[in-house]
Design an enzyme around this catalytic site. Structure first.
Site, PDB file in Angstrom:
ATOM      1  N   HIS A 202       0.850  -1.196   0.000  1.00  0.00           N
ATOM      2  CA  HIS A 202       0.000   0.000   0.000  1.00  0.00           C
ATOM      3  C   HIS A 202       0.878   1.235   0.000  1.00  0.00           C
ATOM      4  O   HIS A 202       1.966   1.241   0.577  1.00  0.00           O
ATOM      5  CB  HIS A 202      -0.918   0.013   1.221  1.00  0.00           C
ATOM      6  CG  HIS A 202      -1.958  -1.056   1.162  1.00  0.00           C
ATOM      7  ND1 HIS A 202      -2.758  -1.388   2.237  1.00  0.00           N
ATOM      8  CD2 HIS A 202      -2.356  -1.883   0.156  1.00  0.00           C
ATOM      9  CE1 HIS A 202      -3.588  -2.366   1.888  1.00  0.00           C
ATOM     10  NE2 HIS A 202      -3.352  -2.685   0.635  1.00  0.00           N
ATOM     11  N   LEU A 204       1.086   5.852  -0.916  1.00  0.00           N
ATOM     12  CA  LEU A 204       0.585   7.137  -1.395  1.00  0.00           C
ATOM     13  C   LEU A 204       1.742   7.726  -2.190  1.00  0.00           C
ATOM     14  O   LEU A 204       2.831   7.886  -1.644  1.00  0.00           O
ATOM     15  CB  LEU A 204       0.252   8.028  -0.187  1.00  0.00           C
ATOM     16  CG  LEU A 204      -0.451   9.351  -0.415  1.00  0.00           C
ATOM     17  CD1 LEU A 204      -0.889   9.908   0.928  1.00  0.00           C
ATOM     18  CD2 LEU A 204       0.409  10.382  -1.098  1.00  0.00           C
ATOM     19  N   ASN A 328     -10.045  -6.062  -5.765  1.00  0.00           N
ATOM     20  CA  ASN A 328     -10.412  -7.317  -5.078  1.00  0.00           C
ATOM     21  C   ASN A 328     -11.909  -7.230  -4.795  1.00  0.00           C
ATOM     22  O   ASN A 328     -12.325  -6.618  -3.806  1.00  0.00           O
ATOM     23  CB  ASN A 328      -9.667  -7.445  -3.725  1.00  0.00           C
ATOM     24  CG  ASN A 328      -8.241  -7.935  -3.851  1.00  0.00           C
ATOM     25  OD1 ASN A 328      -7.755  -8.253  -4.927  1.00  0.00           O
ATOM     26  ND2 ASN A 328      -7.551  -8.003  -2.724  1.00  0.00           N
ATOM     27  N   HIS A 402      -3.763  -5.661 -12.377  1.00  0.00           N
ATOM     28  CA  HIS A 402      -3.916  -4.639 -11.336  1.00  0.00           C
ATOM     29  C   HIS A 402      -2.594  -4.039 -10.874  1.00  0.00           C
ATOM     30  O   HIS A 402      -2.578  -3.142 -10.046  1.00  0.00           O
ATOM     31  CB  HIS A 402      -4.660  -5.222 -10.134  1.00  0.00           C
ATOM     32  CG  HIS A 402      -3.802  -6.009  -9.170  1.00  0.00           C
ATOM     33  ND1 HIS A 402      -2.980  -7.034  -9.567  1.00  0.00           N
ATOM     34  CD2 HIS A 402      -3.638  -5.901  -7.824  1.00  0.00           C
ATOM     35  CE1 HIS A 402      -2.356  -7.536  -8.504  1.00  0.00           C
ATOM     36  NE2 HIS A 402      -2.734  -6.872  -7.426  1.00  0.00           N
ATOM     37  N   GLY A 403      -1.485  -4.534 -11.391  1.00  0.00           N
ATOM     38  CA  GLY A 403      -0.209  -4.005 -10.931  1.00  0.00           C
ATOM     39  C   GLY A 403       0.938  -4.813 -11.498  1.00  0.00           C
ATOM     40  O   GLY A 403       0.818  -5.395 -12.580  1.00  0.00           O
TER      41      GLY A 403
END
Lengths: 479, 142
Positions: A202, A204, A328, A402-403
């Site tokens: 995770h 930012l 998800n 997704h990544g």
């Protein structure tokens, strides 16, 4: 190329039905990515294909790797009319882990002198890391409102603007949420954690738009070269994890009741239309909404951080939300199967929805382009904004990767480099990093992940999506 | 320590294996293995304690519930544990665990924090007696 695969095109590979597979399995990846997919992930893809009611293919994307139950990077759609199932293992513990991109009207030249100050403010204001406790104090009664209202709750609390909801998948709220379907434990885990980032992958990140691939679409999206944007990656935190844990146990019992056999207990499931299936879907929707509220609330503090550093309002800085996507989740969608429109439950586990132009899911702003689909890279690498295509709708239920997907274990990464070394290398490239854990930083080093450029290429080459813009990282906070 | 990380078993998550001479000790080792993925447990004081009981129809389910209970305390009460004592009884097919855990509230300034473990999964989860020892394998979602 692993011998089990047949080539459909240079970026689409298929494993034909075998053993107890009900449908073939398809992977949308370049050959280079295909060769790097671990055997466990392939087994998990084949396991997905054995589940009752599965339609067309068990799908894996270019970033796929082994997880638990479904592979990460996996998509499967189930028809309720064919005893189709719903499975927590096809969604993941971090329900509605997702990504959002916030725009600004700042250029690199304007932002660069303030980047250190800015990232320090954001690192301070947005809690991250193990057991990170949020700044919002929410009692159980109010948490129930969060679960049923999602991002709307955050807006009601002054943590955003109504326009944000139009640019969030599901409008920021899944209506099927029912707070009575979640346990007291889930509520207790969730209460301290609204508006916290989490840890692991995770983040930012403050980014610069470096390249535009589709100028007309980029114009609609309000993206241009040299623009500063902010990407946020986070999910449903302990609340979602507990919901998934609770219902995994429920599903294990349900399988005996409905006489369902699965090759891996983490694929525990129940018929979509069973009491257990319906309750889990409602509970999942609560976790989806928690995550929407989570990301929306953090967005408010991102905007405040920018306001404090640049001494302009978020409106003056034009800090509009581009889009927020889930990766998800399970959702009821209409898809054409064997020439007919059918309502199916699409599970996306580490996969992103990418609906092309003309689909009803798109807000009016994206009617002619399709909504932005976000593809975050790993730390120190690029990220992309994509759009879906008709081909993607037809062949992958409107889904893309997704990544970047991991290639190296966490402990393996820590043995290769220390967090301090990773920090030094990224800072030498000009990136500013703030992290709550040096060991966590080592685990997340760029070399631990697949090449995001190759993942984006696999999406384009297979025709299931198109690149719109590429962003590069300038500064990042991690838990 | 009698638990170890199985590096080759997962790129994204953490697979642990533990062994011990009794089932109760095995569960204790698994628990410390989980806690040790979240923080260096040597940095945790034992200023707080919690006790709880769980039951399940089989040892694997019991281990699943037990390890996830620790994660509940991590999020709901911000507690991590460095010492864990477990008792397990089986009667008529019902396995019951009683645990007491000592630790303290998470303090980023004091503790070396590592991964925020999301859940203990059922993937490949096993609890088996092999010779004189009990062995377990779990995969943690990180």
């Amino acid at each position: 190329m692993p011998s089990a695969f047949q080539s459909v095109s240079d970026s689409v590979f298929e494993i034909s039905k075998q053993g107890s597979m009900r449908v073939p399995a398809r992977i949308f990846a370049t050959k280079k990515l295909l060769d790097g997919i671990d055997g466990n992930a392939i087994d998990q893809l084949k396991n997905m294909a054995t589940l009752p009611g599965i339609q067309k293919y068990a799908i894996g994307h270019g970033d796929m790797h082994s997880g638990y139950g479904f592979c990460i990077g996996g998509v499967a759609a189930f028809d309720p009319k064919e005893n189709g199932i719903i499975s927590p293992g096809g969604i993941g513990f971090d329900i509605n882990c997702g990504v959002r991109l916030v725009k600004t009207n700042l250029t690199l030249k304007e932002a660069k002198p303030k980047l250190k100050e800015l990232i320090d403010v954001l690192f301070r204001e947005i809690p991250a890391g193990v057991g990170g406790k949020g700044k919002l104090r929410v009692e159980q009664g109010e948490l129930r409102e969060v679960l049923e209202e999602g991002a709307e709750w955050s807006i009601r609390k002054g943590l955003g603007v109504k326009a944000d909801l139009q640019c969030t998948e599901e409008g920021g709220k899944m209506k099927e949420a029912d707070a009575d379907t979640v346990s007291s434990k889930a509520l207790q885990r969730g209460m301290p954690q609204i508006a916290t980032l989490g840890s692991g992958n995770h983040f930012l990140e403050i980014q610069e738009v470096r390249e535009i691939f589709e100028p007309e679409i980029a114009k609609t999206f309000g993206l241009e070269k040299g623009q500063i944007v902010i990407m946020l990656h986070s999910g449903s935190r302990g609340f979602g994890h507990q919901v998934a844990t609770d219902y995994l146990d429920v599903m294990l019992s349900a399988m005996q009741k409905y006489k369902i056999d699965v090759p891996d207990r983490q694929l525990a499931c129940a018929p979509i239309e069973s009491e257990e299936g319906k309750k889990y879907f409602s509970a999942m929707a609560c976790a989806v909404n928690f995550a929407f509220a989570n990301r929306q609330s953090m967005t408010h503090w991102i905007r405040e951080g920018f306001e404090n550093v640049f001494h302009q309002t978020a409106e003056e800085l034009q800090m509009d939300l581009l889009y927020d996507v889930c990766h998800n989740i399970a959702k009821f969608e209409e898809h054409k199967i064997d020439g007919k429109n059918r309502k199916v439950l699409v599970h996306r586990k580490g996969a992103t929805r990418a609906m092309p132009a003309g689909r009803k899911e798109n807000p009016s702003l994206f009617e002619k382009t399709g909504h932005p689909a976000l593809l975050p890279g790993s730390m120190g690498t690029a990220s992309f904004v994509l759009v879906g295509t008709e081909k993607g709708l037809e062949e992958s239920f409107g889904s893309v990767a997704h990544g970047a997907g991991r290639v190296m274990s966490r402990h393996g990464a820590m043995r290769q480099k220390t967090g301090e070394q990773v920090l030094k290398e990224l800072e030498a490239k000009g990136e500013i990093i703030r992290s709550t854990s040096m060991k966590g930083l080592a685990e997340e080093m760029p070399e631990a992940y697949k090449d995001i450029e190759e993942v984006a290429l696999s999406i384009e080459r297979s025709g299931i999506g198109k690149k719109v813009a590429k962003m590069v990282p300038l500064a990042v906070t991690k838990g | 320590m009698p638990f170890r990380v199985l590096e080759k078993d997962s790129a994204a998550d953490i697979a642990l294996e533990a062994s011990a001479p009794s089932l109760a000790m095995l569960f204790g080792e698994c628990a410390l293995g989980v806690e040790n993925q979240m923080a260096d447990i040597a940095t945790l004081a034992r200023s707080r304690s919690v006790s709880f009981s769980l039951s399940a129809p089989e040892p694997e389910k019991l281990l699943f519930q037990f390890l996830n209970e620790l994660l509940f305390f991590k999020d709901a009460q911000q507690l991590l544990f460095g010492k864990i004592s477990v008792q397990i009884d089986e009667k008529g097919g019902k396995w019951t665990l009683t645990a007491k855990c000592w630790g303290e509230k998470i303090n980023p300034k004091k503790h070396e924090l590592l991964n925020d473990v999301k859940a203990c999964t059922f993937h490949g989860l096993s609890v088996q007696k092999q010779g004189k020892n009990w062995k377990a394998r779990v995969l943690l979602d990180v």
